[in-house]
Design a protein around this motif. Sequence first.
Motif, PDB file in Angstrom:
ATOM      1  N   ALA A 607       0.642  -1.197   0.092  1.00 48.04           N
ATOM      2  CA  ALA A 607       0.107   0.065   0.046  1.00 48.04           C
ATOM      3  C   ALA A 607       0.790   1.123   0.104  1.00 48.04           C
ATOM      4  O   ALA A 607       0.195   2.199  -0.316  1.00 48.04           O
ATOM      5  N   ALA A 608       2.073   1.045   0.406  1.00 52.57           N
ATOM      6  CA  ALA A 608       2.966   2.431   0.548  1.00 52.57           C
ATOM      7  C   ALA A 608       3.004   3.424  -0.815  1.00 52.57           C
ATOM      8  O   ALA A 608       2.457   4.380  -0.525  1.00 52.57           O
ATOM      9  N   PRO A 609       2.778   3.013  -2.020  1.00 56.07           N
ATOM     10  CA  PRO A 609       2.925   4.059  -2.918  1.00 56.07           C
ATOM     11  C   PRO A 609       1.521   4.735  -2.892  1.00 56.07           C
ATOM     12  O   PRO A 609       1.324   5.841  -3.204  1.00 56.07           O
ATOM     13  N   ALA A 610       0.393   4.040  -2.859  1.00 56.41           N
ATOM     14  CA  ALA A 610      -0.616   4.654  -2.936  1.00 56.41           C
ATOM     15  C   ALA A 610      -1.231   5.474  -1.640  1.00 56.41           C
ATOM     16  O   ALA A 610      -1.528   6.580  -1.631  1.00 56.41           O
ATOM     17  N   LEU A 611      -0.661   5.340  -0.472  1.00 54.06           N
ATOM     18  CA  LEU A 611      -0.579   6.036   0.627  1.00 54.06           C
ATOM     19  C   LEU A 611       0.149   7.357   0.736  1.00 54.06           C
ATOM     20  O   LEU A 611      -0.120   8.368   0.949  1.00 54.06           O
ATOM     21  N   GLU A 612       1.203   7.326  -0.196  1.00 55.60           N
ATOM     22  CA  GLU A 612       2.116   8.246  -0.206  1.00 55.60           C
ATOM     23  C   GLU A 612       1.546   9.200  -1.523  1.00 55.60           C
ATOM     24  O   GLU A 612       1.689  10.540  -1.175  1.00 55.60           O
ATOM     25  N   GLN A 613       1.181   8.916  -2.409  1.00 55.76           N
ATOM     26  CA  GLN A 613       0.674   9.400  -3.713  1.00 55.76           C
ATOM     27  C   GLN A 613      -0.382   9.962  -3.884  1.00 55.76           C
ATOM     28  O   GLN A 613      -0.822  11.099  -4.544  1.00 55.76           O
ATOM     29  N   ILE A 614      -1.592   9.084  -3.753  1.00 60.25           N
ATOM     30  CA  ILE A 614      -3.133   9.431  -3.852  1.00 60.25           C
ATOM     31  C   ILE A 614      -3.390  10.511  -3.231  1.00 60.25           C
ATOM     32  O   ILE A 614      -4.081  11.548  -3.921  1.00 60.25           O
ATOM     33  N   PRO A 615      -3.333  10.738  -1.891  1.00 60.65           N
ATOM     34  CA  PRO A 615      -3.717  12.101  -1.444  1.00 60.65           C
ATOM     35  C   PRO A 615      -3.432  13.433  -2.095  1.00 60.65           C
ATOM     36  O   PRO A 615      -4.154  14.184  -2.435  1.00 60.65           O
ATOM     37  N   ALA A 616      -1.953  13.397  -2.506  1.00 59.73           N
ATOM     38  CA  ALA A 616      -1.515  14.402  -3.308  1.00 59.73           C
ATOM     39  C   ALA A 616      -2.142  14.564  -4.667  1.00 59.73           C
ATOM     40  O   ALA A 616      -2.509  15.695  -5.110  1.00 59.73           O
ATOM     41  N   ARG A 617      -2.269  13.488  -5.357  1.00 61.14           N
ATOM     42  CA  ARG A 617      -3.022  13.468  -6.654  1.00 61.14           C
ATOM     43  C   ARG A 617      -4.554  14.134  -6.441  1.00 61.14           C
ATOM     44  O   ARG A 617      -4.927  14.633  -7.330  1.00 61.14           O
ATOM     45  N   ILE A 618      -5.296  13.765  -5.345  1.00 52.97           N
ATOM     46  CA  ILE A 618      -6.255  14.188  -5.286  1.00 52.97           C
ATOM     47  C   ILE A 618      -6.545  15.906  -4.891  1.00 52.97           C
ATOM     48  O   ILE A 618      -7.474  16.339  -5.478  1.00 52.97           O
ATOM     49  N   VAL A 619      -5.565  16.093  -4.287  1.00 53.30           N
ATOM     50  CA  VAL A 619      -5.467  17.460  -4.125  1.00 53.30           C
ATOM     51  C   VAL A 619      -5.194  18.296  -5.429  1.00 53.30           C
ATOM     52  O   VAL A 619      -5.939  19.388  -5.565  1.00 53.30           O
ATOM     53  N   GLU A 620      -4.271  17.680  -5.834  1.00 53.05           N
ATOM     54  CA  GLU A 620      -3.913  18.540  -7.064  1.00 53.05           C
ATOM     55  C   GLU A 620      -5.096  18.558  -8.410  1.00 53.05           C
ATOM     56  O   GLU A 620      -5.189  19.539  -8.887  1.00 53.05           O
ATOM     57  N   ALA A 621      -5.801  17.313  -8.140  1.00 47.04           N
ATOM     58  CA  ALA A 621      -6.861  17.504  -9.175  1.00 47.04           C
ATOM     59  C   ALA A 621      -8.260  18.202  -8.462  1.00 47.04           C
ATOM     60  O   ALA A 621      -9.108  18.106  -9.552  1.00 47.04           O
ATOM     61  N   LEU A 634      -6.371  -1.909  -4.392  1.00 51.21           N
ATOM     62  CA  LEU A 634      -7.417  -1.871  -3.474  1.00 51.21           C
ATOM     63  C   LEU A 634      -7.378  -0.730  -2.318  1.00 51.21           C
ATOM     64  O   LEU A 634      -8.226  -0.024  -1.950  1.00 51.21           O
ATOM     65  N   THR A 635      -5.977  -0.301  -2.081  1.00 49.60           N
ATOM     66  CA  THR A 635      -5.833   0.698  -1.415  1.00 49.60           C
ATOM     67  C   THR A 635      -6.257   2.048  -1.902  1.00 49.60           C
ATOM     68  O   THR A 635      -6.623   2.928  -1.082  1.00 49.60           O
ATOM     69  N   VAL A 636      -6.058   2.232  -3.280  1.00 51.80           N
ATOM     70  CA  VAL A 636      -6.463   3.487  -3.800  1.00 51.80           C
ATOM     71  C   VAL A 636      -7.845   3.568  -3.617  1.00 51.80           C
ATOM     72  O   VAL A 636      -8.509   4.537  -3.515  1.00 51.80           O
ATOM     73  N   ASN A 637      -8.705   2.555  -3.948  1.00 53.64           N
ATOM     74  CA  ASN A 637     -10.276   2.768  -3.740  1.00 53.64           C
ATOM     75  C   ASN A 637     -10.573   3.235  -2.641  1.00 53.64           C
ATOM     76  O   ASN A 637     -11.598   3.721  -2.157  1.00 53.64           O
ATOM     77  N   ARG A 638     -10.054   2.696  -1.572  1.00 51.52           N
ATOM     78  CA  ARG A 638     -10.219   2.769  -0.082  1.00 51.52           C
ATOM     79  C   ARG A 638     -10.380   4.321   0.259  1.00 51.52           C
ATOM     80  O   ARG A 638     -10.899   5.014   0.956  1.00 51.52           O
ATOM     81  N   ILE A 639      -9.037   4.908  -0.197  1.00 53.46           N
ATOM     82  CA  ILE A 639      -8.849   6.227  -0.017  1.00 53.46           C
ATOM     83  C   ILE A 639      -9.841   7.092  -0.779  1.00 53.46           C
ATOM     84  O   ILE A 639     -10.315   7.902   0.004  1.00 53.46           O
ATOM     85  N   LYS A 640      -9.908   6.705  -1.893  1.00 54.49           N
ATOM     86  CA  LYS A 640     -10.938   7.235  -2.656  1.00 54.49           C
ATOM     87  C   LYS A 640     -12.375   7.430  -1.961  1.00 54.49           C
ATOM     88  O   LYS A 640     -13.212   8.550  -2.122  1.00 54.49           O
TER      89      LYS A 640
END
Length: 651
Positions: A607-621, A634-640
């Motif tokens: 999960a580390a790449p998703a936990l590190e990168q997805i929050p920033a991507r959501i803010v940027e978009a 799976l981790t990406v979907n949970r964050i979303k």
Amino acid sequence: MKSRIALLLALIMVMSVFTGCTTNSTQPGTTTPEDYDNTESADIVIIGAGAAGLSAANEAIENGAESVIILEMTNKTGGALNFTSGSMSAAQTIIQEEDGIEDTLESFVEDIIKTGSDFDGKPNRKLVELFAEEGVDTFQWLWDNGLKDYEFLTDREGKRAVFAPEHPLYSIPRTYKPKAKDPVNYKAAAHEILDKVVKDASKIQIVYNTKGTELIANDKGQVLSVIGEHLDTGKATRYDAKKGIIVATGGYSANHKLMGEFTLYGSSYLTGSPATADGNALPMMQKVGAAINNMDYVPTFPMGLESADNPGTGIIASTYTWKTGGICINKEGNRFMDETEPNNSIREVALEEQTDAIQYDIFTDKILEDLTANNAAGMYNYRFGEGTPGERTVVTASSLDELAEKIGVPEENLKKTVEDYNQAVGSKGEDEFGRKYDDTVTPFNLGANKIEGDKYYAVPLRALCIITLGGVTANENMQVLDNNGTVIPGLYAAGEVVGGIWGKFVSGGTGVMGPIVFGRIAARAAMTGELATGYTVAPSSEILDASLFQKDKVETEGFDMSVELKDGEYEATVDGQEGPMTVKVTITDGKITDVTIVSDKETASIAAPALEQIPARIVEANSPDVDGITGATLTVNRIKNAVIECLNQAK
């Protein structure tokens, strides 16, 4: 004009590979320069950076390779090793010697053959013997490369060679459970060791986010090229090997369509494997002639807890309440086996034959209390206690009628099942399934209780698949064979993608050690063997249908970012891999300005790449609708999903 037509036909044929269509051409893999952007070459090209791929890369270097290229579909190594604690098995090891345990290769082989032969399974004795023999040096290699410095789980006597009750027991202790030193990035010690060795080798190059899509034969009939599609750019590279291509892409336990094609309820099995375990390399190899075998060899665990937010996936979980009197019923409300049967294979197959491969564990307060009193409630508390992934699945009722209604089984059937069971308990004899109700205590039967009381409970569990045992056919050198048993020059395979080794059921520790051992064998054979010429490459007669590999589009919940959002901080909690995940979203001036993972119980190594990168991507978009990360879906979907819940609060 003729040359233009020929070129067009070649392009159409190659494009059909990328779109999942099959071709009847006798020249599979014919390509043109337009099919890829550039070329690279190496002595050995490996597809897949799991246990087999990593071990093969190192062995190739040790046997003289000056260059090795590994194509890896995700952004990290390990494959299935990211989903397992990494138990290993081997005989005549240094650990057994230090623990004072005598073992023989013959005993090891016979234990594996016995397990794999259940329900008419047909293990390949030659390959099993080869595994046992080569396993001695392979385990020693791991030991010399750092395994000796790891902490091991031990038995009550402090011995590191142990029995592993999650699988049929070996006749003597020969399973090893080392703990990863860096649990944030690794679940399995074997992965940690292999990763370090490969990354320290300057002659090995790993090309991440790249999927092998087509194998290509040269004019000598040798399969020495593969097209690698770069998933992050959409471009492609042709990789040419001088000595051989080793396919090490894993099994198909994440492909419900493929499992359903060969087993009764395989499409209903839960998968505990990486999403990349989809079997896509099988038709790729079939298109250059590879034979496949034993595709119906799909073992399961009768203890799968389905994910709340990713249907079809799950984790190993059991209430074990049948140890003190609980029962298991199917969707029809009927029992279907001796729940206390010590042979895992029998319980596995029994569940696989039930409608949709689902069971309900039925128990009462008294049964749960006795489980705790016998120090056997560890799994229950870990998986179904307060704050655990399975807490939401525990159904409570004050009567059997109410319980039947809540879980959707026929009331009369459930009541009759419980009545018959209670009578059997009272008889202190044996029921129609062979379950005994005398005072004999075993690890699987700690006491008998009737299903009666003020509270009744049910927990739904499904057959869970984490490994498949069918695949391409290979010889003792891991050379891939065609339907006539002829070697396809230049093409090797290792690991779970090879079928017909273990039989119908896998023995403990072979899921990790097997790929490592056979990866080494494949690389050694490729580096030291002579490439045959004059072979006529042609597609296999029965290529798996392309529709089996087309993923159904999953409609995910979205959010309309045009609505007005109130400024503030919002939190939402969703189910995670091993427990809840909490996410905080900050809205400023109506926009997403911060996404923070407050807490999570994800598998860190995945999960580390998703936990590190997805929050920033959501803010940027300024939207939860962002691209995912291969291997951490799976981790990406949970964050979303958590972010969407926060945004709904902010509306």
